[in-house]
Write an enzyme that holds these catalytic residues in place. Structure first.
Site, short mmCIF file in Angstrom:
data_model
loop_
_atom_site.label_atom_id
_atom_site.label_comp_id
_atom_site.label_asym_id
_atom_site.label_seq_id
_atom_site.Cartn_x
_atom_site.Cartn_y
_atom_site.Cartn_z
N LYS A 22 0.91 -0.98 -0.08
CA LYS A 22 0.38 0.16 0.11
C LYS A 22 0.56 1.40 -0.21
CE LYS A 22 -1.23 1.68 4.11
NZ LYS A 22 -1.32 2.72 4.20
N ASN A 23 1.98 1.16 1.01
CA ASN A 23 2.91 2.63 1.06
C ASN A 23 3.63 2.47 0.14
OD1 ASN A 23 1.41 2.80 3.37
ND2 ASN A 23 2.29 2.32 4.42
N CYS A 115 -5.15 12.32 12.62
CA CYS A 115 -5.30 10.56 12.69
C CYS A 115 -5.58 9.96 13.69
CB CYS A 115 -5.50 9.63 11.40
SG CYS A 115 -3.78 9.67 12.17
N ARG A 120 0.17 14.46 12.89
CA ARG A 120 0.51 13.77 11.44
C ARG A 120 1.04 15.51 10.58
NH1 ARG A 120 -1.27 9.03 9.79
NH2 ARG A 120 0.63 9.00 8.62
N ASP A 306 4.75 0.45 12.10
CA ASP A 306 3.27 -0.33 11.64
C ASP A 306 3.26 -1.83 11.83
OD1 ASP A 306 3.28 1.42 8.62
OD2 ASP A 306 2.73 2.14 10.04
N ARG A 398 -8.93 -0.47 4.69
CA ARG A 398 -8.04 0.71 4.00
C ARG A 398 -6.40 -0.21 3.55
NH1 ARG A 398 -6.49 4.18 7.84
NH2 ARG A 398 -5.15 5.47 6.02
C1 EPZ Z 1 4.11 6.90 6.15
O1 EPZ Z 1 3.26 8.45 6.71
C2 EPZ Z 1 3.15 5.36 6.08
N1 EPZ Z 1 2.52 6.03 5.55
C3 EPZ Z 1 2.99 5.13 7.48
O2 EPZ Z 1 1.95 3.84 7.02
C4 EPZ Z 1 3.73 4.70 8.04
O3 EPZ Z 1 3.33 5.37 10.11
C5 EPZ Z 1 5.53 6.40 8.62
O4 EPZ Z 1 5.01 6.55 6.91
C6 EPZ Z 1 6.25 5.88 9.27
O5 EPZ Z 1 7.21 4.42 8.45
C7 EPZ Z 1 2.16 5.78 4.39
O6 EPZ Z 1 3.32 5.71 4.15
C8 EPZ Z 1 1.06 6.71 3.53
P1 EPZ Z 1 6.64 10.28 8.57
P2 EPZ Z 1 3.55 9.53 6.65
O7 EPZ Z 1 5.96 11.64 7.51
O8 EPZ Z 1 4.73 9.84 5.40
C9 EPZ Z 1 6.24 13.15 11.50
C10 EPZ Z 1 0.05 2.91 7.53
O9 EPZ Z 1 -0.62 2.26 9.24
N2 EPZ Z 1 6.37 14.64 11.03
O10 EPZ Z 1 7.46 9.48 8.19
O11 EPZ Z 1 3.10 10.13 6.64
C11 EPZ Z 1 4.88 12.67 12.16
O12 EPZ Z 1 4.29 13.41 12.96
C12 EPZ Z 1 0.83 4.05 7.77
O13 EPZ Z 1 0.06 2.13 7.13
C13 EPZ Z 1 6.71 15.92 10.73
O14 EPZ Z 1 6.88 16.11 11.70
O15 EPZ Z 1 4.97 9.95 8.04
C14 EPZ Z 1 6.21 11.32 12.51
O16 EPZ Z 1 5.82 11.74 13.85
C15 EPZ Z 1 0.67 4.81 9.16
N3 EPZ Z 1 6.33 16.95 9.96
C16 EPZ Z 1 7.39 10.90 12.28
O17 EPZ Z 1 7.14 12.77 11.39
C17 EPZ Z 1 6.12 16.17 8.67
O18 EPZ Z 1 6.39 17.34 7.40
C18 EPZ Z 1 7.61 10.08 10.70
O19 EPZ Z 1 6.11 10.69 9.70
C19 EPZ Z 1 5.79 14.97 8.23
C20 EPZ Z 1 6.00 13.99 9.47
#
Ligand code: EPZ
Length: 420
Positions: A22-23, A115, A120, A306, A398
């Site tokens: 998915k990701n 969420c 996020r 995850d 999802r």
């Molecule tokens: C991706 O989300 C995945 N989703 C998530 O999978 C996964 O848990 C996550 O990466 C971490 O590995 C998809 O790829 C669709 P991040 P993403 O930006 O990219 C902080 C699932 O269950 N952050 O890597 O949205 C954020 O708050 C989902 O399949 C900022 O601070 O996650 C978090 O603490 C859930 N500022 C950390 O970084 C930003 O601008 C990692 O988030 C962006 C993120």
């Protein structure tokens, strides 16, 4: 709404084929906006998030056709405004921002809501795009972005919790058509980012270093259509591996990528689980005795956030104390209170959950919340004595393709029921 009714106590046995990731698929679908030529994507999982992304691309003017696990997208003429109602529903849709800017030099995309697992934010996405010359403003819940010229630059994408996966994807997709060279420092190293870079390079982009913290992109004038197969889903594979150990069964995962799962397989072995690799297949079964382990979630190649909830269920079965610390998201313990309803003994201390394992689980109605917490509740239901009803399983659909059918094939007594 639908629920899953599960009668626990059956060890799972057999083979399961791992679906596409998915990701990986979601940002790759966004990348099809970067060319007016048709793109064919293979091993696309049948997931509601994927269907949503298809609707979002169609709302932008792309032609989208699903034929089984093959998706064809042709973004011949597109507009730069995403459908608020659709984009609001799925955080992953934020990754249309980069490709829209690269293709149209303007975009209006709704801010993704928070969420259940945390706020996020997208500050790092916006920081990265600004470094490429994008002008950004936020108003009425939308990001309004314009870039008369996209110019490559050097940028650092690390945040308080380390790199950002979709932030890296967004900047990558803007940089591939920018003038000059972009260097992303503290880029996310996840296999899904590597797969996106593979897709973009197959379209004619010039990206080196994907999978490492430093990615260098040399902008090109245009990209062409492509026919590409996405990687299998390492999180789905980990979920089934844990289910095999938790139910004291034996499952062979077909079509997996063990090389994407080192942290998970290492932790399972430490917990006494037997994992044997036969090429792309993995056979997993519980060893003689499960042992408690401590887990801290980290950016890749560390233990994936995850898979945190699913491992917590295995530790709830394992006599002894396990400490599970969540370092990526600030609120990813929604499953703890639901597991407690089944008899698990888990205390939360700040970013850590202290699991006092070995208590027997007994079935009860529980509520799904985030996607992976829902998977954890299903695993718990497979073990709990009696019947467990996992409600609001739209969360599961999802991110897991036909999870009840796949589990039934392995011997689980599980069925989909309309929620009373
Ligand atoms: C991706 O989300 C995945 N989703 C998530 O999978 C996964 O848990 C996550 O990466 C971490 O590995 C998809 O790829 C669709 P991040 P993403 O930006 O990219 C902080 C699932 O269950 N952050 O890597 O949205 C954020 O708050 C989902 O399949 C900022 O601070 O996650 C978090 O603490 C859930 N500022 C950390 O970084 C930003 O601008 C990692 O988030 C962006 C993120």
């Amino acid at each position: 709404m639908e629920s899953l009714s599960i009668r626990g106590g059956i060890p799972l046995h057999g083979e399961v084929t791992i679906s596409g990731a998915k990701n990986a698929v979601l940002p790759i679908m966004a990348a099809t906006l970067l060319t007016s030529e048709p793109c064919v994507i293979r091993r696309v999982p049948d997931l509601s998030d994927v269907k949503f992304m298809g609707q979002i691309l169609a709302s932008l003017g792309a032609q989208v056709k699903f034929e089984g696990s093959i998706l064809t997208v042709r973004a011949e003429k597109i507009k730069g405004v995403g459908d608020y109602e659709l984009i609001r529903k799925m955080r992953g849709s934020i990754c249309i921002l980069g490709p829209l800017l690269a293709r149209l030099h303007k975009a209006k995309v709704s801010l993704p809501g928070g969420c259940v697992i945390g706020s996020r934010p997208i500050d790092l996405h916006l920081k990265g795009l600004k470094a490429l010359g994008v002008k950004l403003s936020i108003s009425n819940g939308y990001v309004i972005a314009t870039a008369p010229r996209l110019v490559g630059g050097d940028l650092f994408l690390g945040g308080r919790a380390g790199p950002t996966v979709l932030g890296t994807a967004n900047v990558l997709m803007a940089a591939v058509l920018a003038e000059g060279v972009t260097i992303i420092e503290s880029a996310a190293c996840e296999p899904e980012v590597v797969d996106l870079a593979g897709f973009l390079n197959a379209m004619g982009a010039k990206i080196i270093g994907a999978g490492s913290p430093t990615i260098t992109i040399t902008g090109v004038r245009e990209l062409h259509g492509v026919d590409y197969e996405v990687i299998p889903d390492r999180i789905e594979a980990a979920t089934f591996a844990i289910a095999a150990a938790a139910t004291d069964g034996e499952i062979t995962l077909l079509g997996s990528r063990p090389d994407h799962m080192h942290a998970v397989l290492d932790k399972l072995r430490e917990a006494g689980v037997k994992v044997e690799r036969h090429g792309p297949a993995l056979t997993v079964r519980r060893g003689s005795r499960l042992k408690p382990v401590d887990i801290t979630t980290l950016p890749y190649a560390g233990f994936p956030t995850d898979v945190q909830a699913q491992m917590m269920v295995l530790m709830a079965l394992t006599p002894g104390i396990s400490i599970i610390t969540e370092r990526i998201f600030e609120a990813r313990f929604m499953h703890v209170s639901e597991l407690a309803r089944l008899g698990a003994d888990i205390a939360i201390e700040g970013p850590s959950a202290i699991v006092k394992g070995g208590k027997p689980l007994s079935g009860a109605p529980v509520m799904a919340s985030d996607l992976r917490a829902s998977a954890a509740l299903v695993i718990a239901g497979l073990i709990a004595k009696g019947t467990t009803l996992v409600k609001r399983i739209y969360h599961l659909d999802r991110g897991y393709e036909n999870i009840d059918a796949k589990l039934r094939q392995l011997g689980a007594r599980i069925e989909r029921v309309e929620e009373s």
